[in-house]
Design an enzyme around this catalytic site. Sequence first.
Site, PDB file in Angstrom:
ATOM      1  N   TRP A 163     -34.511  -5.966 -12.144  1.00 48.97           N
ATOM      2  CA  TRP A 163     -34.127  -5.592 -13.506  1.00 48.97           C
ATOM      3  C   TRP A 163     -32.612  -5.578 -13.564  1.00 48.97           C
ATOM      4  O   TRP A 163     -31.970  -4.730 -12.939  1.00 48.97           O
ATOM      5  CB  TRP A 163     -34.706  -4.222 -13.851  1.00 48.97           C
ATOM      6  CG  TRP A 163     -36.183  -4.325 -14.031  1.00 48.97           C
ATOM      7  CD1 TRP A 163     -36.819  -4.657 -15.177  1.00 48.97           C
ATOM      8  CD2 TRP A 163     -37.199  -4.143 -13.042  1.00 48.97           C
ATOM      9  NE1 TRP A 163     -38.172  -4.698 -14.969  1.00 48.97           N
ATOM     10  CE2 TRP A 163     -38.433  -4.387 -13.674  1.00 48.97           C
ATOM     11  CE3 TRP A 163     -37.195  -3.819 -11.685  1.00 48.97           C
ATOM     12  CZ2 TRP A 163     -39.644  -4.305 -13.009  1.00 48.97           C
ATOM     13  CZ3 TRP A 163     -38.395  -3.728 -11.025  1.00 48.97           C
ATOM     14  CH2 TRP A 163     -39.611  -3.980 -11.683  1.00 48.97           C
ATOM     15  N   HIS A 180     -36.850  -1.608 -19.348  1.00 45.91           N
ATOM     16  CA  HIS A 180     -38.196  -1.888 -19.846  1.00 45.91           C
ATOM     17  C   HIS A 180     -38.722  -0.621 -20.522  1.00 45.91           C
ATOM     18  O   HIS A 180     -38.042   0.413 -20.488  1.00 45.91           O
ATOM     19  CB  HIS A 180     -39.138  -2.336 -18.703  1.00 45.91           C
ATOM     20  CG  HIS A 180     -39.066  -1.508 -17.448  1.00 45.91           C
ATOM     21  ND1 HIS A 180     -39.684  -1.855 -16.278  1.00 45.91           N
ATOM     22  CD2 HIS A 180     -38.447  -0.330 -17.190  1.00 45.91           C
ATOM     23  CE1 HIS A 180     -39.450  -0.945 -15.351  1.00 45.91           C
ATOM     24  NE2 HIS A 180     -38.702  -0.011 -15.871  1.00 45.91           N
ATOM     25  N   ARG A 206     -31.361  -5.947 -20.736  1.00 47.42           N
ATOM     26  CA  ARG A 206     -31.057  -6.489 -19.410  1.00 47.42           C
ATOM     27  C   ARG A 206     -29.824  -7.359 -19.474  1.00 47.42           C
ATOM     28  O   ARG A 206     -29.604  -8.062 -20.468  1.00 47.42           O
ATOM     29  CB  ARG A 206     -32.226  -7.316 -18.869  1.00 47.42           C
ATOM     30  CG  ARG A 206     -33.357  -6.419 -18.408  1.00 47.42           C
ATOM     31  CD  ARG A 206     -34.516  -7.187 -17.847  1.00 47.42           C
ATOM     32  NE  ARG A 206     -35.718  -6.390 -18.039  1.00 47.42           N
ATOM     33  CZ  ARG A 206     -36.941  -6.807 -17.784  1.00 47.42           C
ATOM     34  NH1 ARG A 206     -37.130  -8.024 -17.315  1.00 47.42           N
ATOM     35  NH2 ARG A 206     -37.963  -6.025 -17.983  1.00 47.42           N
ATOM     36  N   GLN A 220     -40.197  -4.712 -26.435  1.00 41.10           N
ATOM     37  CA  GLN A 220     -41.399  -4.711 -25.608  1.00 41.10           C
ATOM     38  C   GLN A 220     -42.465  -3.813 -26.201  1.00 41.10           C
ATOM     39  O   GLN A 220     -42.177  -2.947 -27.033  1.00 41.10           O
ATOM     40  CB  GLN A 220     -41.077  -4.159 -24.217  1.00 41.10           C
ATOM     41  CG  GLN A 220     -40.338  -5.120 -23.314  1.00 41.10           C
ATOM     42  CD  GLN A 220     -40.287  -4.586 -21.897  1.00 41.10           C
ATOM     43  OE1 GLN A 220     -39.942  -3.422 -21.680  1.00 41.10           O
ATOM     44  NE2 GLN A 220     -40.606  -5.416 -20.930  1.00 41.10           N
ATOM     45  N   VAL A 263     -47.448  -1.201 -10.142  1.00 41.57           N
ATOM     46  CA  VAL A 263     -48.867  -1.542 -10.301  1.00 41.57           C
ATOM     47  C   VAL A 263     -49.391  -2.190  -9.016  1.00 41.57           C
ATOM     48  O   VAL A 263     -48.636  -2.804  -8.258  1.00 41.57           O
ATOM     49  CB  VAL A 263     -49.117  -2.505 -11.485  1.00 41.57           C
ATOM     50  CG1 VAL A 263     -48.989  -1.779 -12.814  1.00 41.57           C
ATOM     51  CG2 VAL A 263     -48.190  -3.705 -11.428  1.00 41.57           C
ATOM     52  N   ALA A 317     -51.747  -0.599 -16.784  1.00 40.91           N
ATOM     53  CA  ALA A 317     -50.535  -0.605 -17.606  1.00 40.91           C
ATOM     54  C   ALA A 317     -50.174  -2.053 -17.886  1.00 40.91           C
ATOM     55  O   ALA A 317     -50.496  -2.942 -17.100  1.00 40.91           O
ATOM     56  CB  ALA A 317     -49.389   0.082 -16.874  1.00 40.91           C
TER      57      ALA A 317
HETATM   58  N1  PHE Z   1     -42.118  -3.286 -17.081  1.00 39.10           N
HETATM   59  C1  PHE Z   1     -42.407  -4.611 -16.622  1.00 39.10           C
HETATM   60  C2  PHE Z   1     -41.270  -5.527 -17.026  1.00 39.10           C
HETATM   61  O1  PHE Z   1     -40.676  -5.289 -18.027  1.00 39.10           O
HETATM   62  C3  PHE Z   1     -43.702  -5.127 -17.201  1.00 39.10           C
HETATM   63  C4  PHE Z   1     -44.879  -4.351 -16.725  1.00 39.10           C
HETATM   64  C5  PHE Z   1     -45.338  -3.234 -17.413  1.00 39.10           C
HETATM   65  C6  PHE Z   1     -45.564  -4.763 -15.587  1.00 39.10           C
HETATM   66  C7  PHE Z   1     -46.430  -2.544 -16.967  1.00 39.10           C
HETATM   67  C8  PHE Z   1     -46.652  -4.058 -15.153  1.00 39.10           C
HETATM   68  C9  PHE Z   1     -47.095  -2.978 -15.844  1.00 39.10           C
HETATM   69  O2  PHE Z   1     -40.959  -6.459 -16.348  1.00 39.10           O
END
Ligand code: PHE
Length: 354
Positions: A163, A180, A206, A220, A263, A317
Amino acid sequence: MTTIQHGLSREIDTVRREALDHLDTLRSASDATLWEGAFLGPKGQVTSLLRGLGTLPAEERPIAGRAAQQLRDELAAAFAPLRDRLETEALGLRLASEAVDVSLPGRKPTIGAAHPISTMIDELVEIFALLGFQAVFGPEVETARYNFDLLNIPAEHPARDVWDTIHVQTDGEEIVLRTHTSPMQARTMERIQPPVRVIVPGVSFRFEAQDASHEWQFTQLEGLAVDRNITMADLKGTLQEMARQLFGPERRIRFRCDYFPFVEPGVEFAVDCAICKGRGCRVCKHTGWLEMGGAGMVHPHVLRGVGYDPDEVCGFAFGLGIDRLAMMKYGVDDLRAFANNDIRFLRDFARAIG
Ligand code: PHE
């Protein structure tokens, strides 16, 4: 006749001549007003003649008075028609210059409309409400604790580099622009006990090189469901349903393995392009698929971090790019159009989605 009377009658003659000569030169309504002020007005010459009568001996006043009165009437009579003509002319000119062409078509007032991204968010909130998800909102300036630590991304973990973070403060507590919407996972779970079903629409940031599909700021939609016995099939069914509601019943989604520290297992997911129906076009870069975001089963570390027992509950998620969804929904092939706020784009847009 006394000398004083002689003097007065000469004065009357002089004023008469001057006034009449002057009258001939009047060309406009404002000339007329000036003339009237100079001769007949309260400070005009005729008025001061009349006032001067008071200084004459009583026996001379009636004659002198009549003469002055006569002068006033004479000048007023000569002036009135000329003034009327000049005023009529002035009115004519004004009416001509202010004339409204009633045969011209009217100008429509511009009416504001919701931004395409806002419209998209509204639609998503509605779709997910039917699936039992509640919309919640969180801070855009975040602590590293929520943006990273509680998402199983410890301080020295290389995954933090994934990120491209914009830091707001590095001394003391590390504060960032959220990279995010995932920090709201922990914030939500800290507040409530399972079952959890929330979505989080919002902007993220970002530090990236910008191109047609990358922006510093993007929108998002995070999704989180935690309960007993939640499976990957629930995740897939939820995203599949969203894609169908948004893009029509024939849409398909695709999962491919991916890695996100919060995850396990993790996937990236894509929707087959609604514009070319998967055949390949500019919007899907001729792949037939449009990458929508990441997803997966919530990592036990994340559940434990907020005080949940991963032996009791589990969940899924996902985080999807709303700008990407909007690109496909509205056939826009450059993401930057959404942030530029070019009024022509927005206007076409408002017209298209009525
Ligand atoms: N937060 C991650 C991203 O922005 C996306 C994501 C959200 C992946 C939830 C898995 C579960 O790259």
